[in-house]
Design a protein around this motif. Structure first.
Motif, PDB file in Angstrom:
ATOM      1  N   LEU A 191     -43.477  13.480 -24.445  1.00  0.00           N
ATOM      2  CA  LEU A 191     -43.538  12.067 -24.794  1.00  0.00           C
ATOM      3  C   LEU A 191     -43.686  11.947 -26.312  1.00  0.00           C
ATOM      4  O   LEU A 191     -44.578  12.554 -26.900  1.00  0.00           O
ATOM      5  CB  LEU A 191     -44.719  11.406 -24.089  1.00  0.00           C
ATOM      6  CG  LEU A 191     -44.650   9.883 -24.205  1.00  0.00           C
ATOM      7  CD1 LEU A 191     -44.986   9.226 -22.889  1.00  0.00           C
ATOM      8  CD2 LEU A 191     -45.534   9.398 -25.322  1.00  0.00           C
ATOM      9  N   VAL A 192     -42.771  11.211 -26.916  1.00  0.00           N
ATOM     10  CA  VAL A 192     -42.735  11.126 -28.380  1.00  0.00           C
ATOM     11  C   VAL A 192     -43.156   9.732 -28.813  1.00  0.00           C
ATOM     12  O   VAL A 192     -42.486   8.744 -28.498  1.00  0.00           O
ATOM     13  CB  VAL A 192     -41.320  11.434 -28.926  1.00  0.00           C
ATOM     14  CG1 VAL A 192     -41.302  11.340 -30.447  1.00  0.00           C
ATOM     15  CG2 VAL A 192     -40.862  12.807 -28.458  1.00  0.00           C
ATOM     16  N   ALA A 242     -47.816  15.202 -25.621  1.00  0.00           N
ATOM     17  CA  ALA A 242     -47.316  14.119 -26.461  1.00  0.00           C
ATOM     18  C   ALA A 242     -47.245  14.601 -27.907  1.00  0.00           C
ATOM     19  O   ALA A 242     -47.885  15.602 -28.272  1.00  0.00           O
ATOM     20  CB  ALA A 242     -48.218  12.896 -26.350  1.00  0.00           C
ATOM     21  N   GLY A 243     -46.465  13.925 -28.713  1.00  0.00           N
ATOM     22  CA  GLY A 243     -46.345  14.233 -30.145  1.00  0.00           C
ATOM     23  C   GLY A 243     -45.994  12.968 -30.909  1.00  0.00           C
ATOM     24  O   GLY A 243     -45.762  11.913 -30.305  1.00  0.00           O
ATOM     25  N   PRO A 256     -34.123  18.677 -23.833  1.00  0.00           N
ATOM     26  CA  PRO A 256     -34.359  18.461 -22.404  1.00  0.00           C
ATOM     27  C   PRO A 256     -35.816  18.173 -22.046  1.00  0.00           C
ATOM     28  O   PRO A 256     -36.068  17.418 -21.105  1.00  0.00           O
ATOM     29  CB  PRO A 256     -33.885  19.767 -21.757  1.00  0.00           C
ATOM     30  CG  PRO A 256     -33.694  20.743 -22.856  1.00  0.00           C
ATOM     31  CD  PRO A 256     -33.511  19.994 -24.124  1.00  0.00           C
ATOM     32  N   GLN A 257     -36.783  18.764 -22.807  1.00  0.00           N
ATOM     33  CA  GLN A 257     -38.177  18.541 -22.396  1.00  0.00           C
ATOM     34  C   GLN A 257     -38.663  17.138 -22.738  1.00  0.00           C
ATOM     35  O   GLN A 257     -39.664  16.675 -22.205  1.00  0.00           O
ATOM     36  CB  GLN A 257     -39.106  19.603 -23.023  1.00  0.00           C
ATOM     37  CG  GLN A 257     -39.693  19.274 -24.377  1.00  0.00           C
ATOM     38  CD  GLN A 257     -38.728  19.540 -25.525  1.00  0.00           C
ATOM     39  OE1 GLN A 257     -37.587  19.952 -25.324  1.00  0.00           O
ATOM     40  NE2 GLN A 257     -39.182  19.284 -26.743  1.00  0.00           N
ATOM     41  N   VAL A 258     -37.953  16.457 -23.639  1.00  0.00           N
ATOM     42  CA  VAL A 258     -38.381  15.113 -24.052  1.00  0.00           C
ATOM     43  C   VAL A 258     -38.038  14.123 -22.954  1.00  0.00           C
ATOM     44  O   VAL A 258     -36.887  14.005 -22.534  1.00  0.00           O
ATOM     45  CB  VAL A 258     -37.715  14.710 -25.383  1.00  0.00           C
ATOM     46  CG1 VAL A 258     -37.995  13.242 -25.695  1.00  0.00           C
ATOM     47  CG2 VAL A 258     -38.212  15.598 -26.516  1.00  0.00           C
ATOM     48  N   ALA A 275     -50.015   4.670 -19.037  1.00  0.00           N
ATOM     49  CA  ALA A 275     -49.320   3.733 -18.155  1.00  0.00           C
ATOM     50  C   ALA A 275     -47.829   4.034 -18.133  1.00  0.00           C
ATOM     51  O   ALA A 275     -47.195   4.091 -17.068  1.00  0.00           O
ATOM     52  CB  ALA A 275     -49.571   2.298 -18.611  1.00  0.00           C
ATOM     53  N   ALA A 276     -47.267   4.251 -19.317  1.00  0.00           N
ATOM     54  CA  ALA A 276     -45.837   4.552 -19.407  1.00  0.00           C
ATOM     55  C   ALA A 276     -45.534   5.886 -18.738  1.00  0.00           C
ATOM     56  O   ALA A 276     -44.501   6.064 -18.094  1.00  0.00           O
ATOM     57  CB  ALA A 276     -45.398   4.581 -20.875  1.00  0.00           C
ATOM     58  N   TRP A 277     -46.443   6.808 -18.893  1.00  0.00           N
ATOM     59  CA  TRP A 277     -46.274   8.155 -18.342  1.00  0.00           C
ATOM     60  C   TRP A 277     -46.222   8.097 -16.815  1.00  0.00           C
ATOM     61  O   TRP A 277     -45.349   8.673 -16.180  1.00  0.00           O
ATOM     62  CB  TRP A 277     -47.442   9.024 -18.812  1.00  0.00           C
ATOM     63  CG  TRP A 277     -47.275  10.483 -18.537  1.00  0.00           C
ATOM     64  CD1 TRP A 277     -48.021  11.246 -17.697  1.00  0.00           C
ATOM     65  CD2 TRP A 277     -46.286  11.334 -19.102  1.00  0.00           C
ATOM     66  NE1 TRP A 277     -47.573  12.522 -17.702  1.00  0.00           N
ATOM     67  CE2 TRP A 277     -46.490  12.624 -18.564  1.00  0.00           C
ATOM     68  CE3 TRP A 277     -45.234  11.158 -20.009  1.00  0.00           C
ATOM     69  CZ2 TRP A 277     -45.704  13.716 -18.887  1.00  0.00           C
ATOM     70  CZ3 TRP A 277     -44.454  12.243 -20.341  1.00  0.00           C
ATOM     71  CH2 TRP A 277     -44.684  13.498 -19.789  1.00  0.00           C
ATOM     72  N   LYS A 278     -47.165   7.330 -16.279  1.00  0.00           N
ATOM     73  CA  LYS A 278     -47.206   7.210 -14.811  1.00  0.00           C
ATOM     74  C   LYS A 278     -45.947   6.528 -14.297  1.00  0.00           C
ATOM     75  O   LYS A 278     -45.379   6.912 -13.284  1.00  0.00           O
ATOM     76  CB  LYS A 278     -48.448   6.413 -14.385  1.00  0.00           C
ATOM     77  CG  LYS A 278     -49.704   7.273 -14.397  1.00  0.00           C
ATOM     78  CD  LYS A 278     -50.953   6.440 -14.180  1.00  0.00           C
ATOM     79  CE  LYS A 278     -52.186   7.267 -14.454  1.00  0.00           C
ATOM     80  NZ  LYS A 278     -53.303   6.418 -14.912  1.00  0.00           N
TER      81      LYS A 278
END
Lengths: 244, 355, 69
Positions: B249-250, B275-276, B298-300, B349-352
């Motif tokens: 997650l950027v 995250a970064g 791909p990991q992003v 929240a965005a991650w979920k």
């Protein structure tokens, strides 16, 4: 063969775009002659306005900077303060100086900036086609006052030389015109005096030139000069307004 | 080298003097008054010119005048004042004059608030004045970086003959931090042969103007400017990548929010969320190409822009990501600074939502 | 001692300011137009010129040169 009169070296050898009988060309020439006689062409920096004289920097032989509308005194302030030993002048019309640039000229005069302003008052917006200026006379017709300027609608015209002369920083203000040779000679003396006072570091110097705009006044050049003397010079009296 | 504690505004002013700025023209407005106050003493001592102008309009036109006769000059202001300067910035871009404009952003629109905000991003990066032009926009996130970038700002301005905006939020200007005054050797710069500083023997007169009466001439001028802007895009793009190597997650943020985001990322990593932070340092030119590369990894999984506005830079993030990954947004505005926990919460929240 | 007036004919805009200030009344507009389409000022009697340079001084376009032998 000796030369009695020729175009000043303070002007470039290019034709000017001004209308027939417009005073701008005459005032350009007087400034150029003063610069040439005082040997200032190689040092001077002219600040040009927005308006009919927007191309003045293509006519004067000295370096020049085109300012945004009304901002010439702000530009000149920085130029003179960073180059205090060089002559700097703004050349501004009435819309530029007395309307959109009213704050800039008042504050330059208040600070007593050591540059000279040549103010061309022809009581009209020339470049944009004859709209009412702050200096348009009561009753004078303009495209935005087709029935003539009224006090009720637009107030009374502004006497800029007198207004600025209330400020301590202004050391010299004179109102002149260039309708004939005696008046033209006086105008040149005033411009020279302004430059001399500038170079002596005395303070802000101001020469208001009542100028003819035959095209937008709807007159021939001779008739325009006659109207100028009969009407403008009555409301805007010629002569020294202030000298310290 | 010695670390010194400086206040942001004063560090910016001092860095400008050390970078060779010899003309400062400004008008009082909160929260940047310490810059003109500092300059009023320090600039004359350095042999330069300080003028408190009658308005922001006059101030930027004084910068225009000093620049036109070859002097390194700057002004500073805050959001409403910078709106007034847009006329002069457009004229400087048109006449190809170098100069530096510091905008210490506060809440808006209108009078807004006097607390830190980032609502002037569009104005700074898209050009708030008339015409097709660009200003280089540098966005430091610390006082050290602010001091360092002032040197770069004047060099970039002189190299490309273009105004440079240093865009900081009010917090950067008002806080104190340790900085080290580094040596800045500078870059090779062209001589200012175009300056209208008096002919003094020059064969022709120099006339600094932005007027081109004939449309084809004006078009040619615009196209020449465009070539210059392309060169700036190619040469001057800057950004910083924090913990991006394995990031899924950027967070994209500049200025103060980038520091809040960095702390949030550290917290998130302790919860095993990779995250970064991607931090643009030049907002124009925006680092589109690098961000697009990151989006292609791909990991992003997704991006989130964090701003102190209702969402302006997020448009550039979307342009860069170009639909490769979802782009979310979190912002506070009007002078409110987002708290670490808020950003954490928004990310979670965005991650979920993404999982 | 002859005085010579030289007008840059094609730069004249026919404003007649020179005519209005000439004390000897020896300037007039030409009957033919110049390249700009204006009837330019000309001197019809150079021998009467006293070399006062009034015409040159007032010419807004600075197109008049005055010399003497």
């Amino acid at each position: 063969m000796t030369t009695i009169y020729r175009k000043s070296k303070g002007l470039q050898d290019v034709p000017m775009h001004y209308c027939p009988g417009c005073s701008h060309g005459i005032v350009h020439k007087l400034i150029a002659e003063v610069m040439e006689e005082m040997d200032l062409i190689q040092q001077a920096i002219a600040i040009c306005p927005v308006g009919c004289s927007v191309f003045a920097g293509s006519y004067f032989a000295c370096d020049a900077i085109e300012a945004a509308h009304g901002r010439a005194p702000a530009v000149a302030t920085a130029v003179k303060r960073t180059h205090p030993n060089q002559p700097v002048f703004t050349y501004q019309g009435d819309g530029d100086l007395a309307s959109i640039g009213a704050a800039e000229i008042v504050h330059a005069a208040m600070r007593g900036e050591h540059f000279t302003t040549i103010f061309i008052n022809n009581a009209i917006y020339g470049m944009t086609g004859g709209q009412m200026a702050p200096t348009t006379l009561l009753g004078q017709r303009a495209t935005t006052a087709p029935g003539g300027r009224t006090k009720e609608q637009a107030g009374c015209p502004m006497r800029v030389a007198e207004l600025l002369s209330t400020l301590e920083g202004l050391v010299y203000a004179e109102r002149v015109c260039v309708v004939d040779i005696p008046h033209l000679n006086q105008a040149k003396r005033a411009i020279r005096k302004a430059f001399e006072k500038q170079m002596a570091g005395e303070g802000f110097t101001f020469v208001e030139v009542l100028a003819a705009c035959p095209t937008n006044w709807g007159m021939d050049p001779i008739g325009a000069n006659r109207w100028l003397m009969e009407h403008m010079a009555e409301y805007y009296p010629l002569g020294v307004v202030k000298e310290v | 080298m010695k670390r010194e504690i400086w206040k942001g505004s004063e560090a910016i002013a001092e860095a400008a003097i050390r970078a060779g700025c010899r003309g400062f023209f400004g008008y009082p407005i909160t929260p940047q008054n310490e810059i003109p106050e500092y300059m009023s003493v320090r600039m004359p001592a350095a042999g330069g010119v300080f003028v408190q102008a009658e308005s922001e309009l006059a101030a930027i036109n004084m910068v225009y005048g000093a620049a036109a006769c070859g002097v390194r000059a700057m002004t500073s202001s805050s959001s409403p004042g910078v709106s007034l300067k847009q006329e002069g910035i457009s004229y400087m871009a048109g006449a190809e004059l170098p100069g530096v404009i510091v905008n210490v952003m506060r809440g808006g629109p209108g009078l807004g608030s006097i607390q830190p905000a980032q609502g002037d991003y569009y104005q700074a990066t898209r050009g708030g004045g008339n015409g097709d032009y660009r200003t280089v926009v540098l966005a430091p996130a610390s006082l050290q970086e602010a001091a360092d970038l002032m040197f770069e700002a004047f060099d970039i301005a002189d190299q490309y003959r273009n105004p440079v905006v240093v865009l900081v939020d009010g917090l950067i200007a008002q806080m104190m931090e340790p900085i080290v005054w580094k040596e800045h050797p500078g870059r090779p710069l062209p001589e200012k042969t175009w300056a209208a500083d008096g002919r003094r023997g020059r064969a022709h007169n120099n006339f600094v103007t932005s007027l081109f009466m004939d449309a084809p001439d004006c078009e040619a001028h615009n196209l020449a400017l465009l070539e210059k802007y392309k060169a700036i895009e190619a040469n001057e793009c800057r950004w910083e990548e924090l913990m991006l190597d394995d990031a899924e997650l950027v967070l994209v943020a500049y200025g103060t929010p980038s520091r809040v985001a960095q702390t949030a990322v550290e917290h998130l990593r302790s919860q095993n969320i990779k995250a970064g932070v991607f931090r643009p340092i030049t907002l124009w030119p925006f680092p589109y190409a690098r961000l697009r590369e990151i989006a292609a990894q791909p990991q992003v999984k997704r991006f989130m822009a964090v701003e102190m506005s209702t969402g302006q830079m997020v448009d550039d993030v979307n342009l860069a990501v170009a639909g490769q990954k979802p782009v979310a947004f979190y912002g506070r505005c009007g002078g409110v600074i987002p708290h670490v926990s808020e950003i954490e919460g928004a990310v979670l929240a965005a991650w979920k939502e993404g999982l | 001692m002859a005085i010579h007036l030289t007008f840059q004919r094609d730069l004249c805009k026919g404003c007649q300011l020179c005519i209005s200030v000439c004390p000897k009344h020896i300037l007039e507009l030409d009957s033919a137009a110049n390249r700009k389409g204006y009837r330019p000022a000309v001197c019809r009697d150079e021998s009467a010129c006293i070399g006062c340079a009034s015409c040159g001084k007032i010419c807004p376009d600075s197109i008049i040169t005055i010399t003497k032998d």
